[in-house]
Design a protein around this motif. Structure first.
Motif, short mmCIF file in Angstrom:
data_model
loop_
_atom_site.label_atom_id
_atom_site.label_comp_id
_atom_site.label_asym_id
_atom_site.label_seq_id
_atom_site.Cartn_x
_atom_site.Cartn_y
_atom_site.Cartn_z
N SER A 1 0.74 -1.21 0.24
CA SER A 1 -0.20 0.14 0.13
C SER A 1 1.15 0.80 -0.03
O SER A 1 1.94 1.19 0.95
CB SER A 1 -1.04 0.01 1.36
N PRO A 2 0.53 2.62 -0.40
CA PRO A 2 1.12 3.79 -0.50
C PRO A 2 1.54 4.00 1.18
O PRO A 2 3.33 4.22 1.17
CB PRO A 2 0.12 5.10 -0.91
N GLU A 3 0.69 3.59 1.45
CA GLU A 3 1.50 4.26 3.55
C GLU A 3 2.33 3.42 3.97
O GLU A 3 3.73 3.90 4.47
CB GLU A 3 0.02 4.11 4.37
N HIS A 4 2.58 2.07 4.01
CA HIS A 4 3.14 0.77 3.45
C HIS A 4 4.75 1.37 3.42
O HIS A 4 6.10 1.51 3.50
CB HIS A 4 3.11 -0.42 3.04
N ARG A 5 4.38 1.78 1.50
CA ARG A 5 6.11 2.25 1.11
C ARG A 5 6.31 3.08 1.85
O ARG A 5 7.59 3.89 2.17
CB ARG A 5 4.98 2.57 -0.42
N ARG A 6 5.50 4.35 2.31
CA ARG A 6 6.26 5.70 2.75
C ARG A 6 6.92 4.96 4.10
O ARG A 6 7.89 5.51 4.32
CB ARG A 6 5.30 6.56 3.37
N GLN A 7 6.47 3.81 4.66
CA GLN A 7 7.38 4.01 5.64
C GLN A 7 8.22 2.14 5.65
O GLN A 7 9.31 2.68 6.67
CB GLN A 7 6.58 2.66 6.78
N LEU A 8 8.66 2.40 4.39
CA LEU A 8 9.90 0.60 4.05
C LEU A 8 11.36 2.71 3.61
O LEU A 8 11.69 2.07 3.79
CB LEU A 8 9.25 0.12 2.96
#
Length: 894
Positions: free
Chosen positions: A150-157
């Motif tokens: 997800s986009p939010e998961h990508r931000r955290q990575l």
């Protein structure tokens, strides 16, 4: 590809999400450490070769030459392959984490890595820690694309990658985590902390194993030489104040340096970086030998081996060298320079205390303690991250004696710097590039941040209260919309939906029943300032799918559930419709003016020399008929990474094209003004010209089709046709003939023929009609346009479905009366209907069977244009015929 299948299998094995996150964090930490070691080794090898060469050959020649050559290579690589890698890299990462669409992928990582090695190894006084953060974040971003969640998961990575990069560069895992939560993501959630901690830990461990300590500190020696006394506290306060003052000055100097390079040295990036390398090489050649190695210089300061003169020279030279290097756009960071400057400043304060108190027999702390405390204080003053500043120095030294000095100096410097120049340097760098990062949104997200005005559709197809029922049914049949606002004298009076039509099936109403009797009066509406949460509540409360947006009673737009879903999807995919990039206005670099004798102005954007002449001749025909002046504009695009007002452009070809236009206008005796605009966006520049020059009509070329997803006519034309308030005429030039093209002087005797070369034919004109304002505008343009032909013939037509036995000729008869009423018209005019299943099919068939040269598309009711936006009839016609197609849209009354 085979590797994608492998990734999918891996992803299946790594479910659920927590297990996948652990794997990704470990992998990010590993690749970040490898990238950090590779960057460190590359810079070290190239730097060692540079220093060794300067010892064998004259330093005054070697150092500037190496800086010039490798600086040019680094700048060329960045400019040509990945402009996003210019500068530190941390502002770009912060912008991506704020959901601003900036590239961050494998290409960015590779260019930053190679460019950083070339630039920093050549002697430019910047650090590799910032580049390491961007490289690691880019690798994490690429990994998130291979393992999409997800986009939010990508931000955290990406944040975890940035933290791992900092941890690997300094061997400071805790500081890496703190930098993520304090500066980059400002998120203390369990998932963010977990991934950042794991990635930073692995990055630091692997980096330590493979590459050793980033500053090569002797921990035992450092620990034995640091101390702290109560009487030192006032001097650490002084250190904090001075560090805050100099940190604020340093931040302003960085912005001033960037501005100087951009405005005063208008070279390309390779030349700017080469110049910075050359100047840095000259300065370093004049300094003591220790200054040729930045790492060695820092080691001298923090081991207490420097004299006060060396420390003073180190501070002022490093200050100047950093400004010289960073302003050029070199791919290098500010962490290492900030630490070196802080060490020199702290060392000077420590020696000052020693010289003041020792003569009185008062014990003092050693300069090395002040140097290390100064590193944290100055770093905090620059980056405005006190926790990170304290921890990063403590982790590098593991010396508990430094905790209180670091806290006193860092907190004091933070307060002073924030008072003098509020805000992080990275935020200022983004703002300097036109990027504003808004504060964290409230819990509602975009549902409370965006309003109806931000999301609504501004172009609305409406129906009239007097429209008969059969026409209403046809409107629904031709459209994909399930409802239309109903207006009377530009005021919203109701709405009609498919449900309304279904509800009247059993009432046996006559076909001529006016819409006002079946519509839903006093519909639910919203104002432009209603938030999306309010809009969604009303949609759900009344179980409807659309809401008119009104200002008072004036209809200004419509918003649907689909619009809200699209806005949410754009937000999640970092593709917001309301971008945070502040668009810079276009800039006029060339302009000519003629006497203003016309009643209005007609704008002609020219780009293609092959079509400019014919467009200008069409514009001249309209201008002569309406007594207009012509404004001719040539738009030049520049990179979004440079300012239009500060970018050098070559205008020779553009000025040559505009001079040709001036020659033609002089022959036609029509006032013509010209200008060349430099811009980031062609459509924006044209709209600015329309507003500034008070344009009444714009005539521009049109390809006839577009391959851009989600666009009807193309990026530029779509924007113009939706937003330009003036009349719009689009021209898709068709087949050519060897018939001489005549100039727009109406009387035949005054029309000098051009050379007998390949020209467009304008003799047989076809005008599909269905009533409405845009059709009337097309009729008004015909008397001027047909003067381009020789004995032109005009056919007005209306497309009827085969099921209609007796077509209504009212619209065609009105069109003939309107045309024949023009005294200047000397053309043959006929009006004949045609039967076909669709407008496009009927027009295309007529053109092919009867050989029409030009098709002029007006509009049906609210317009054929509105049908175009839904079914793209003009594109179907333009692709289906070889003739010239002219699309007309009337002025929009704001």
């Amino acid at each position: 590809m085979w590797y994608l299948l492998i990734f999918q299998r891996f992803r299946q094995l790594l479910q659920p999400r927590r297990r996948l996150a652990i794997f990704e964090a470990c992998l990010i930490g590993l690749v970040s450490a490898l990238a950090a070691v590779l960057l460190k080794s590359g810079v070290g090898l190239l730097g060692a070769w540079r220093v060794q060469t300067s010892l064998l050959l004259p330093a005054w020649f070697v150092l500037p030459s190496i800086g010039l050559a490798f600086g040019f290579l680094a700048g060329w690589l960045v400019e040509r392959v990945a402009p996003e890698t210019s500068g530190s890299g941390i502002p770009q990462v912060k912008a991506v984490l704020a959901r601003i669409p900036i590239a961050l992928d494998l290409r960015v990582a590779l260019v930053k890595l190679v460019g950083g090695i070339l630039a920093l190894g050549s002697g430019l006084a910047l650090g590799r820690e910032g580049p390491t953060v961007q490289v690691s974040a880019a690798l994490a971003s690429q990994l998130s694309r291979w393992f999409p969640t997800s986009p939010e998961h990508r931000r955290q990575l990406i944040a975890a990658g940035a933290g791992a990069g900092l941890a690997a560069a300094f061997n400071t895992p805790i500081a890496g985590v703190l930098f993520v939560v304090e500066e980059l993501l400002q998120d203390f959630s369990e998932f963010t902390l977990g991934t950042a901690i794991l990635a930073s830990f692995i990055g630091a461990v692997v980096s330590r194993i493979l590459g050793g300590r980033s500053l090569d500190l002797n921990l035992a020696l450092t620990a034995s030489k640091t101390d702290f006394f109560v009487q030192d506290i006032p001097f650490y306060l002084v250190l904090g104040v001075v560090a805050g003052l100099m940190g604020a000055l340093f931040n302003r100097g960085i912005i001033a340096s960037l501005t100087f390079y951009r405005r005063s040295l208008r070279f390309g990036l390779p030349a700017r970086v080469a110049l910075a390398g050359f100047v840095s090489g000259i300065i370093i050649a004049l300094l003591p030998l220790a200054f040729r190695d930045n790492t060695g210089l820092r080691e001298i300061l923090i081991t207490g081996e420097a004299s006060w003169s060396i420390a003073a020279i180190a501070f002022f030279s490093q200050f100047i060298l950093t400004l010289v290097a960073y302003g050029s756009g070199v791919p290098g960071g500010l962490f290492a320079p900030a630490l070196t400057l802080g060490a020199a400043l702290g060392y000077l304060v420590g020696m000052g205390e020693h010289s003041l108190l020792v003569p009185f027999g008062i014990a003092t702390g050693l300069p090395i303690t002040y140097a290390l405390a100064g590193m944290g204080a100055f770093f905090t003053a620059v980056a405005r991250v006190p926790m990170t500043g304290i921890v990063i120095v403590f982790e590098m030294t593991t010396d508990f004696n430094l905790v209180l000095p670091l806290m006193i100096g860092s907190v004091t410097s933070y307060l002073v710097a924030e008072k003098l120049a509020p805000g992080s340097l990275y935020d200022k760098l983004l703002a300097w590039n036109g990027i504003t990062i808004e504060k964290a949104a409230p819990a509602g997200g975009i549902m409370t941040n965006l309003t109806a005005k931000d999301v609504m559709q501004q172009q609305v197809e409406t129906l009239d209260t007097e429209m008969p029922l059969d026409e209403v049914m046809q409107a629904f049949a031709r459209s994909h919309h399930r409802g239309f606002p109903v207006v009377e004298e530009n005021k919203l009076v109701g709405i009609v939906t498919q449900s309304d039509l279904l509800n009247i099936r059993d009432r046996n109403l006559a076909n001529d029943t006016p819409l006002g009797e079946i519509m839903t009066a006093a519909p639910v509406t919203v104002t432009p300032i209603h938030t999306l949460s309010n809009v969604l509540y009303l949609l759900d409360r009344y179980q409807i799918s659309r809401l008119p947006v009104v200002d008072g009673r004036k209809l200004i737009g419509i918003i649907t559930r689909a619009d809200i879903i699209r806005a949410e999807a754009d937000h999640l995919n970092c593709d917001d419709r309301t971008p945070k990039l502040r668009p810079q206005p276009s800039y006029i670099v060339y302009q000519t003016r003629s006497p203003s004798t016309g009643r209005g102005r007609l704008l002609v954007p020219v780009a293609n020399p092959e079509t400019a002449a014919i467009l200008l001749q069409m514009a001249a025909a309209i201008a002569r008929d309406r007594h207009y002046e012509i404004e001719c504009v040539q738009v030049m695009l520049v990179s979004r990474h440079s300012s239009p007002s500060e970018t050098q452009v070559r205008t020779a070809k553009s000025r040559r094209l505009l001079r040709n236009a001036e020659v033609l206008a002089k022959k036609w005796q029509i006032p013509l003004h010209t200008q060349i605009r430099v811009t980031h966006d062609v459509a924006q520049a044209i709209l600015e010209t329309i507003n500034e020059e008070h344009i009444d009509l714009i005539l521009m070329g049109w390809k006839g089709n577009t391959s851009t997803p989600g666009r009807i006519f193309g990026n530029v034309v779509d924007t113009i046709i939706r937003q330009a308030s003036c009349e719009v005429v689009l021209v898709k030039l068709g087949r050519t003939t060897h018939t001489p093209l005549l100039t727009p002087n109406s009387p035949q005797a005054k029309r000098p023929a051009t050379a007998n070369t390949t020209q467009h034919s304008f003799n047989r004109w076809l005008v599909p009609m269905a009533g409405g304002p845009n059709s009337r505008m097309a009729i008004k343009l015909l008397p001027a346009l047909v003067t381009l032909g020789n004995e032109p013939q005009i056919r007005l037509t209306q497309v009827f479905k085969p099921s209609e036995l007796k077509p209504d000729m009212t619209v065609l008869e009105h069109g003939i009366r309107q045309l024949m009423g023009r005294r200047k018209l000397s053309s043959t005019v006929v009006a004949l209907p045609v039967q076909a299943d669709s407008v496009a099919e009927g027009v295309i068939k007529l053109v092919k069977t009867e050989g029409y040269d030009v098709v002029v598309l007006g509009a049906s009711r609210e317009g054929l244009l509105q049908q175009a936006i839904q079914g793209n009839i003009p594109e179907a016609i333009a692709n289906g015929v070889e003739s010239t197609v002219i699309l007309v849209r009337g002025a929009i009354n704001n």
